[in-house]
Motif scaffolding. Sequence first.
Motif, mmCIF file in Angstrom:
data_model
loop_
_atom_site.group_PDB
_atom_site.id
_atom_site.type_symbol
_atom_site.label_atom_id
_atom_site.label_comp_id
_atom_site.label_asym_id
_atom_site.label_seq_id
_atom_site.Cartn_x
_atom_site.Cartn_y
_atom_site.Cartn_z
ATOM 1 N N ALA A 298 58.619 50.462 57.275
ATOM 2 C CA ALA A 298 58.011 50.367 55.945
ATOM 3 C C ALA A 298 59.086 49.924 54.964
ATOM 4 N N THR A 299 58.990 48.679 54.484
ATOM 5 C CA THR A 299 60.065 48.111 53.655
ATOM 6 C C THR A 299 59.633 47.793 52.234
ATOM 7 N N LYS A 300 58.352 47.756 51.973
ATOM 8 C CA LYS A 300 57.862 47.404 50.638
ATOM 9 C C LYS A 300 56.780 48.395 50.217
ATOM 10 N N THR A 301 56.469 48.398 48.935
ATOM 11 C CA THR A 301 55.463 49.313 48.398
ATOM 12 C C THR A 301 54.092 48.650 48.355
ATOM 13 N N TYR A 302 53.084 49.479 48.099
ATOM 14 C CA TYR A 302 51.732 48.959 47.905
ATOM 15 C C TYR A 302 51.711 47.952 46.753
ATOM 16 N N SER A 303 52.390 48.282 45.651
ATOM 17 C CA SER A 303 52.432 47.372 44.504
ATOM 18 C C SER A 303 53.061 46.041 44.892
ATOM 19 N N ASP A 304 54.136 46.088 45.690
ATOM 20 C CA ASP A 304 54.757 44.852 46.170
ATOM 21 C C ASP A 304 53.748 44.022 46.963
ATOM 22 N N SER A 305 53.025 44.691 47.879
ATOM 23 C CA SER A 305 52.096 43.951 48.745
ATOM 24 C C SER A 305 51.004 43.274 47.934
ATOM 25 N N LYS A 306 50.556 43.921 46.860
ATOM 26 C CA LYS A 306 49.504 43.326 46.045
ATOM 27 C C LYS A 306 50.050 42.210 45.150
ATOM 28 N N LEU A 307 51.315 42.311 44.758
ATOM 29 C CA LEU A 307 51.938 41.188 44.059
ATOM 30 C C LEU A 307 52.040 39.989 45.005
ATOM 31 N N PHE A 308 52.417 40.253 46.258
ATOM 32 C CA PHE A 308 52.543 39.166 47.237
ATOM 33 C C PHE A 308 51.201 38.475 47.471
ATOM 34 N N ILE A 309 50.117 39.259 47.665
ATOM 35 C CA ILE A 309 48.832 38.627 47.969
ATOM 36 C C ILE A 309 48.286 37.899 46.749
ATOM 37 N N THR A 310 48.624 38.374 45.552
ATOM 38 C CA THR A 310 48.206 37.654 44.346
ATOM 39 C C THR A 310 48.961 36.332 44.227
ATOM 40 N N ALA A 311 50.252 36.344 44.540
ATOM 41 C CA ALA A 311 51.031 35.105 44.544
ATOM 42 C C ALA A 311 50.486 34.129 45.592
ATOM 43 N N PHE A 312 50.081 34.654 46.748
ATOM 44 C CA PHE A 312 49.485 33.814 47.788
ATOM 45 C C PHE A 312 48.205 33.166 47.278
ATOM 46 N N THR A 313 47.392 33.939 46.574
ATOM 47 C CA THR A 313 46.161 33.402 45.989
ATOM 48 C C THR A 313 46.460 32.245 45.049
ATOM 49 N N MET A 314 47.465 32.429 44.202
ATOM 50 C CA MET A 314 47.806 31.386 43.236
ATOM 51 C C MET A 314 48.407 30.158 43.926
ATOM 52 N N PHE A 315 49.120 30.381 45.014
ATOM 53 C CA PHE A 315 49.635 29.263 45.810
ATOM 54 C C PHE A 315 48.479 28.427 46.357
ATOM 55 N N LEU A 316 47.462 29.098 46.909
ATOM 56 C CA LEU A 316 46.320 28.371 47.462
ATOM 57 C C LEU A 316 45.551 27.629 46.376
ATOM 58 N N ALA A 317 45.404 28.256 45.203
ATOM 59 C CA ALA A 317 44.713 27.575 44.106
ATOM 60 C C ALA A 317 45.449 26.303 43.713
ATOM 61 N N ARG A 318 46.770 26.325 43.822
ATOM 62 C CA ARG A 318 47.592 25.155 43.482
ATOM 63 C C ARG A 318 47.535 24.083 44.558
ATOM 64 N N THR A 319 47.530 24.489 45.820
ATOM 65 C CA THR A 319 47.676 23.521 46.908
ATOM 66 C C THR A 319 46.367 23.172 47.610
ATOM 67 N N TRP A 320 45.329 23.989 47.423
ATOM 68 C CA TRP A 320 43.988 23.676 47.930
ATOM 69 C C TRP A 320 43.025 23.610 46.734
ATOM 70 N N PRO A 321 43.167 22.658 45.844
ATOM 71 C CA PRO A 321 42.343 22.633 44.628
ATOM 72 C C PRO A 321 40.860 22.459 44.907
ATOM 73 N N GLU A 322 40.514 21.978 46.095
ATOM 74 C CA GLU A 322 39.108 21.780 46.421
ATOM 75 C C GLU A 322 38.409 23.092 46.802
ATOM 76 N N VAL A 323 39.189 24.160 46.993
ATOM 77 C CA VAL A 323 38.640 25.475 47.338
ATOM 78 C C VAL A 323 38.694 26.372 46.102
ATOM 79 N N HIS A 324 37.628 27.070 45.810
ATOM 80 C CA HIS A 324 37.627 28.021 44.701
ATOM 81 C C HIS A 324 38.275 29.314 45.188
ATOM 82 N N THR A 325 39.501 29.557 44.738
ATOM 83 C CA THR A 325 40.312 30.664 45.241
ATOM 84 C C THR A 325 40.675 31.596 44.097
ATOM 85 N N ASN A 326 40.358 32.875 44.248
ATOM 86 C CA ASN A 326 40.569 33.831 43.170
ATOM 87 C C ASN A 326 41.036 35.184 43.712
ATOM 88 N N ALA A 327 41.738 35.926 42.862
ATOM 89 C CA ALA A 327 42.148 37.293 43.157
ATOM 90 C C ALA A 327 41.352 38.247 42.284
#
Length: 253
Positions: free
Chosen positions: A136-165
């Motif tokens: 266990a190396t990261k916190t719950y808050s860290d994991s949710k920051l990571f998945i939110t950043a992933f969401t924003m990455f997909l919104a940037r790189t897959w603009p044809e997909v409606h991607t939201n957090a």
Amino acid sequence: MSRIFITGSSEGLGRNAALDLLDDGHDLVLHARNPRRADALSDLAARGVQVVTGDLARTDDVRAIAEQVNSIGRMDAIIHNAGVVDGAALLPVNVVAPYLLTALIERPDRLVYLSSGMHRGGRADLTGADWSGTRATKTYSDSKLFITAFTMFLARTWPEVHTNAVDPGWVPTRMGGAGASDDLREGHLTQAWLAGSKDPGAEVTGGYWHHMHQQAPHPATLNQDFQDELIAQLADHTGVPLPIPADRLKGES
């Protein structure tokens, strides 16, 4: 109507979202960790819902889930609802599994990822992250920051997909606990709307939502260098790159 896949849908917010979407006439594919947990979906299976099983903490199981979903057919929308709040499985379930399922399942028109208001207390620091879940190396808050950043990455790189957090709020589910102060029904409405509504307001991308309203996420989630490093680490760990055109990555033209 749409065909929608929801992870972690044997109880709580995932099941509640499924009930609303089913009542609206959508075709659903739901997920449970194992056959025993799938028994909780027998009432929905009787209404035509299909169920896939697999433990999101295990990479081989995640790959098998993706194969099961793809064998059913293309999804119109996917809600990445499953999550854990602590323990060594935190990064595998909350971050690695959504990444791998996104990479392996045929791309839908809409993607929804469950974040949390607690992501604002997360650290945009990938140093020492054990994506395997051995430690266990990261916190719950860290994991949710990571998945939110992933969401924003997909919104940037897959603009044809409606991607939201979506931040569902602190709701009284098994994960949230009986003392949670937010309304349970409010907890699933936004993700169900984003996945299945014909409302033009739901046809957006790159949003961070709470109770049907967009909010500003932690600024680090919008940092393209951080996004790219996160995705690079996940691709290296899983051995599965996301199908992203090079000209959509930061610094490429």
